[in-house]
Scaffold this motif. Sequence first.
Motif, PDB file in Angstrom:
ATOM      1  N   VAL A 166       0.881  -1.162   0.000  1.00 25.28           N
ATOM      2  CA  VAL A 166       0.000   0.000   0.000  1.00 25.28           C
ATOM      3  C   VAL A 166       0.922   1.216   0.000  1.00 25.28           C
ATOM      4  CG1 VAL A 166      -1.706   1.344   1.280  1.00 25.28           C
ATOM      5  CG2 VAL A 166      -1.873  -1.156   1.214  1.00 25.28           C
ATOM      6  N   VAL A 167       0.903   1.970  -1.081  1.00 24.20           N
ATOM      7  CA  VAL A 167       1.792   3.119  -1.242  1.00 24.20           C
ATOM      8  C   VAL A 167       0.963   4.397  -1.240  1.00 24.20           C
ATOM      9  CG1 VAL A 167       3.497   4.259  -2.718  1.00 24.20           C
ATOM     10  CG2 VAL A 167       3.433   1.757  -2.587  1.00 24.20           C
ATOM     11  N   LEU A 168       1.321   5.320  -0.357  1.00 21.59           N
ATOM     12  CA  LEU A 168       0.689   6.635  -0.359  1.00 21.59           C
ATOM     13  C   LEU A 168       1.486   7.559  -1.267  1.00 21.59           C
ATOM     14  CD1 LEU A 168      -0.411   7.325   3.329  1.00 21.59           C
ATOM     15  CD2 LEU A 168      -1.654   6.222   1.470  1.00 21.59           C
ATOM     16  N   ALA A 169       0.788   8.190  -2.199  1.00 22.86           N
ATOM     17  CA  ALA A 169       1.444   9.058  -3.172  1.00 22.86           C
ATOM     18  C   ALA A 169       0.604  10.309  -3.385  1.00 22.86           C
ATOM     19  CB  ALA A 169       1.642   8.325  -4.488  1.00 22.86           C
ATOM     20  N   ARG A 170       1.276  11.368  -3.782  1.00 29.04           N
ATOM     21  CA  ARG A 170       0.577  12.646  -3.979  1.00 29.04           C
ATOM     22  C   ARG A 170       0.011  12.721  -5.386  1.00 29.04           C
ATOM     23  NH1 ARG A 170      -0.293  16.368  -0.843  1.00 29.04           N
ATOM     24  NH2 ARG A 170       1.255  15.614   0.663  1.00 29.04           N
ATOM     25  N   THR A 171      -1.316  12.744  -5.460  1.00 33.12           N
ATOM     26  CA  THR A 171      -2.011  12.893  -6.743  1.00 33.12           C
ATOM     27  C   THR A 171      -2.583  14.290  -6.922  1.00 33.12           C
ATOM     28  OG1 THR A 171      -4.006  12.014  -5.689  1.00 33.12           O
ATOM     29  CG2 THR A 171      -2.652  10.461  -6.938  1.00 33.12           C
ATOM     30  N   GLY A 172      -2.619  15.065  -5.819  1.00 29.42           N
ATOM     31  CA  GLY A 172      -3.217  16.399  -5.878  1.00 29.42           C
ATOM     32  C   GLY A 172      -2.353  17.430  -5.211  1.00 29.42           C
TER      33      GLY A 172
END
Length: 381
Positions: A166-172
């Motif tokens: 589970v990878v948290l990434a910046r989409t916004g």
Amino acid sequence: MDYSLDEEQDAFRTEVRRFAEKVLAPHYQSDDKAAEFRRQLALDMAGLGLTGLRIPEEYGGQAATAVIAGLAAEEVGRADFNATYVIINTALISDVIVRNATDEQKAAWLPGIADGTTVPCICITEPGHGTDAASLELKAVPDGDGWKLQGEKTSITLGMAADRAVVLARTGGPGARGVSAFWVDLGHESVGRAAFDDLGSRAIGRASLHFDGTPVTRADLIGNEGDGFVSVMQGFDYSRAIIGLACLGAAQASLDEATQWARDREAFGQPIGKFQGVAFPLAEHATYITGARHVCLEALWKKDNDLEHSAEAAMAKFWAPKLSVDVIHQCLLTLGHLGYSTESPVGQRLRDVIGLEIGDGTAQVSKLVISRDLLGRAYAP
């Protein structure tokens, strides 16, 4: 108020303890020396259902309560502290998927976790962002109907061994609402891994992961775009109580060994347990362990009953690991030169448990959560 376990919980705890003593304990020290994660460990634990505790039965799991997951972590922690990371990771990640994924995603992802063939990890921490996780910088750059991940995650538990993450990434934009969660294949050629050489928990393969244009699609998005940070953080409250019980399991094992030594070892013609200087520290730490265990179980019981449990989980997270380090240290001193030898597991437990004074939330953050609950947000830091 009933402080006893019910029949099912007690039988489960006994079964896990027997399994852990027979299957896990013999590998605890050798896995540390090898400094790598044994894939058979996940399969062995899956055989008893320990990797699917929080997964619904329809996906191959046990649909167990949070309390049951905590009992499992404590019993496994007594035998092989590092094996508890398998329970902690699978319980947290399964909870995130169950609450936020579609039925199709659950059917595709959860069975592998439950049967031990998929070892998962969670990627949040970055070189510049640990506690301030909402400011993470790893980017999900739009690419057709999906994204490409670009950046680095660090201090990832099971990072060298995990198949998926589970990878948290910046989409916004900036802040928590600009972060999305993805289920990522770590076997892709664009993912690089670098192992840490750690003081303790060497068998769990803590690592930095480098994503160099790793492709993800909308089918890999967990929940809605921009909801990733909030959805993942919601799972950390109860997982912190599970962490507390894992640490207390290692502390209890050390206390049991030191207590038996106080009966067996003689000095000045009598068992050393006859001396207050030996007996009283053991009595104090037995008291503290009992108190910390109740805090952890209360947090998990509240989770199971849909009650607010953030403060109790924070109490469990900052107190239980610190207390366990203190208990294990005292037990090592009680055992003397035998405890200081690498032939004893006590020294390794001390090295291993220290890691959870740092990981999964510092004591300072936990105390911040508690103080805000105690004083009210307007009167707290």
